[in-house]
Design a protein around this motif. Sequence first.
Motif, short mmCIF file in Angstrom:
data_model
loop_
_atom_site.label_atom_id
_atom_site.label_comp_id
_atom_site.label_asym_id
_atom_site.label_seq_id
_atom_site.Cartn_x
_atom_site.Cartn_y
_atom_site.Cartn_z
N ASP A 136 0.84 -1.22 0.03
CA ASP A 136 -0.04 0.14 0.10
C ASP A 136 1.01 1.35 0.01
OD1 ASP A 136 -2.05 -1.83 0.28
OD2 ASP A 136 -2.49 -1.49 2.14
N GLU A 137 2.01 1.20 -0.07
CA GLU A 137 3.24 2.07 -0.06
C GLU A 137 2.88 2.89 1.30
OE1 GLU A 137 2.84 4.38 -3.90
OE2 GLU A 137 3.65 2.53 -4.71
N ARG A 138 2.71 2.52 2.39
CA ARG A 138 2.62 3.11 3.77
C ARG A 138 3.99 2.99 4.48
NH1 ARG A 138 -3.21 1.07 5.83
NH2 ARG A 138 -1.77 -0.30 6.71
N ILE A 139 5.22 3.19 3.85
CA ILE A 139 6.36 3.11 4.61
C ILE A 139 6.76 4.52 4.68
CG2 ILE A 139 8.71 2.29 4.56
CD1 ILE A 139 6.70 0.00 5.03
N GLY A 140 7.25 5.20 5.66
CA GLY A 140 7.62 6.24 5.89
C GLY A 140 7.77 6.91 7.37
N ASP A 141 7.91 8.19 7.33
CA ASP A 141 7.98 8.74 8.58
C ASP A 141 6.74 9.29 9.14
OD1 ASP A 141 9.53 9.39 10.89
OD2 ASP A 141 10.52 11.02 10.08
N GLY A 142 5.82 9.24 8.53
CA GLY A 142 4.55 10.04 8.92
C GLY A 142 3.39 9.04 9.64
N PRO A 143 2.56 9.71 10.09
CA PRO A 143 1.41 9.00 10.80
C PRO A 143 0.85 7.99 10.06
CG PRO A 143 0.41 11.36 10.49
CD PRO A 143 2.03 11.14 9.97
N ARG A 144 0.43 6.79 10.65
CA ARG A 144 -0.16 5.91 10.07
C ARG A 144 0.83 5.03 8.83
NH1 ARG A 144 -4.87 4.41 12.64
NH2 ARG A 144 -6.14 6.51 12.91
#
Length: 156
Positions: free
Chosen positions: A62-70
């Motif tokens: 889902d490309e939800r890798i990062g530094d942000g919330p969720r």
Amino acid sequence: MKPTRALDLTANVLIAAVVAWIATRWAYSTFPPISVIAGASLYPVAALEAVLGFVIRARVGDERIGDGPRQLHPITVARAVALAKASAQVGSLAGGVWLGFLVWVYPQRSSLHAASSDTPGAIVGLIAGAALVAAALWLEYCCRAPSEPPDESATA
């Protein structure tokens, strides 16, 4: 970081099996009884790593890798890879120990009552080691970075 090599895991299993077989042959009479629970100790870790693999795979997809919330932090994924690599080693060594123990105990079942009662625990332990290796390799696979699409040419 390179993927875990099957040759390394196979070497772990073989070396641990030989050492365990020698130790069992030499000192079996001093061993405590082996229960099925002793062999099953790696199953919760294997289950946890398998679930973690599915969670990370879904986040990467889902490309939800990062530094942000969720989002799943990249350092968390790197830690999961380290856990997977270590667990693959531990699982292969534990599986090898149970294999070496089982190779000595299984033929002795008819002549030794203790060997007969230790066999189920050794089988459960061997399967638990294999399950941990499988779960660790799955987790390692799920933590791979997605492949980048090829860049379009500048003239297009």
